[in-house]
Design an enzyme around this catalytic site. Sequence first.
Site, mmCIF file in Angstrom:
data_model
loop_
_atom_site.group_PDB
_atom_site.id
_atom_site.type_symbol
_atom_site.label_atom_id
_atom_site.label_comp_id
_atom_site.label_asym_id
_atom_site.label_seq_id
_atom_site.Cartn_x
_atom_site.Cartn_y
_atom_site.Cartn_z
ATOM 1 N N ASN A 299 0.815 -1.194 0.000
ATOM 2 C CA ASN A 299 0.000 0.000 0.000
ATOM 3 C C ASN A 299 0.863 1.266 0.000
ATOM 4 O O ASN A 299 0.970 1.966 -1.012
ATOM 5 C CB ASN A 299 -0.943 -0.029 1.206
ATOM 6 C CG ASN A 299 -1.991 1.059 1.147
ATOM 7 O OD1 ASN A 299 -1.845 2.026 0.408
ATOM 8 N ND2 ASN A 299 -3.038 0.916 1.920
ATOM 9 N N ASP A 300 1.502 1.533 1.123
ATOM 10 C CA ASP A 300 2.239 2.787 1.234
ATOM 11 C C ASP A 300 3.381 2.900 0.225
ATOM 12 O O ASP A 300 3.718 3.993 -0.215
ATOM 13 C CB ASP A 300 2.790 2.932 2.663
ATOM 14 C CG ASP A 300 1.657 2.943 3.691
ATOM 15 O OD1 ASP A 300 0.615 3.556 3.385
ATOM 16 O OD2 ASP A 300 1.810 2.339 4.756
ATOM 17 N N VAL A 301 3.969 1.767 -0.160
ATOM 18 C CA VAL A 301 5.130 1.820 -1.063
ATOM 19 C C VAL A 301 4.725 2.127 -2.505
ATOM 20 O O VAL A 301 5.581 2.310 -3.359
ATOM 21 C CB VAL A 301 5.939 0.511 -1.030
ATOM 22 C CG1 VAL A 301 6.505 0.275 0.371
ATOM 23 C CG2 VAL A 301 5.130 -0.674 -1.471
#
Lengths: 109, 481
Positions: free
Chosen positions: B407-409
């Site tokens: 997600n965040d990456v």
Amino acid sequence: MDFLNNLFSDPATYRLLTIVILSIFLGIEVISRVPSVLHTPLMSGANAIHGVVIIGAIIVMGQAPSDDYVALILGFLAVVLGTLNVVGGFVVTDRMLEMFDKKKKGKKA
Amino acid sequence: MTQILLPLSYLIGSVTFIMGLKMLSHPDSARKGNMVAAVGMTIAIIATIFLYTDEAGNKLGNYAWIFGGLIIGSIVGTLAAKKVQMTAMPEMVSLFNGMGGACAMLISIIEFKHHTTGVSELYEEAGASVFSTIPGTLFITIIVGMVIGSVSFAGSIIAWGKLNGKIKDFSFNGQHILNLLLLGVITALTCYIIISRPDNTTMLFYSVLALALVYGIFFVLPIGGADMPVVISLLNSFTGVAAAFGGFLYNNPVMLTGGILVGSAGTILTILMCKAMNRSLKNVLIGSFGGNKAGGGAAGSKEQGTYKEISLNDTATLMAYASKVMIIPGYGLAVAQAQHACHELEKLLNEKDVEVSYGIHPVAGRMPGHMNVLLAEADVSYDKLLEMEDANDQMGSTNVVFILGANDVVNPAAKEDPSSPIYGMPILEVEKAEHVIVNKRSMKPGYAGIENELFFRPKTSMLFGDAKKVLQDLVAELKQM
């Protein structure tokens, strides 16, 4: 001041200080070339190596007077925890790296 | 003859640690490197037990206690390390790290007791404080070793609890200030004890111990999941330094080399990881990421857009007729234990002449290299794992990017939204590819608690479900085609 004086005038302490400085550079040198695939095993391996603190625990344990139960129990706890760090650390690292190994053999076969 | 054996075995120990670390940094020799270090450690331990003598030439005693501890520790350690799931590896490392920190802490406590009790009445009669008789270097070593060991112990236990979900993120207003204040008080008290040696030194010593433990807890508690790898790596180097202080205490070269090596190596690793996330170490230390304010503000200010879903069948078709597919794994893959299913999909697509590669973000998962270890377990070949830069280079020629529980990456906010807490972190630029398929369990934000706009972009399609189940269904679909 007493401390600084001691650090430089006592040959044994000074020797240790030299080891510290050289080890710092050695550690940086060795690590800065690691591919990121190996970061987790490396962290885990380093984790096992600092378990060398177990040696301090063994010395403390071995020098505790046999009627000083507080020292004996704390020392015993220190030995157990230190061993956990060393043995657990090396075994976990080996398990991670085993997977890389297995795959390589598989390729050859 | 026998008196050279101990220093010799310590020398061997130090050399094996250096060689071990060096070999651990190459894939071919890594496993052997771990063995080499373990053998060196065993030699150093055995030599200490049987050959160590104090200044008066006395050997160590209490063998029953020593061996009892060694045996219990070995059995429990081996079992725990053998039984742990691949996904829980980071927690395990954190836990073992905490044990090492606790060990260093206990050594300092025992040494302090040893140097301050028993002789006190004698000195009181003479009108001098017993504490003034302890050499300065020794006293500093004991206290600083104790402080670092305690912080590392308490912090690692909290990190362990947070990673396995037992402890929730917790922060309150002014926590940073409290942390700095705590650190200041610990430093001031330590200096005060060492310099003026008051009569209540014993009480102050234990107060510092308590404060260090509290600091360790508050130090890790507010830090969000995305920063956890950095924290573990940092705590790892703390324990190394604590072990090195033990080396000073006993004039022991192998403890010193081992400890400092890990201390500096761990620090470098920590900095490398910070760089990958474009954050300063200072920022991580104060503990600001993933806090309620940062995450909540960014998420709350944006309207949720609309997203489109894609069916399994369509996904399978899209992949089967692509020429290049890139899989981007994240923690979701680890949680679902889907690495084998993922490899299965890769093999099947290969049979259909689809080129499959993996784009690995350096901080995907909960530890650097977490994804690599996980995929290696499923026999995924090394050369299919692309590091972030290579992956981004190839993104333009990729037809389908398949995001599995990451997600965040892949959050474009890191590039586009200066108000986002992850702004500036390098990401995998998945939008350069033709199609983006995201597999997630739900629309909930990722571990860092930040909304991901990628899911609402026109190129993106969502494929909801548990990663393992979705992969197995995909494999079944593909087999029918």
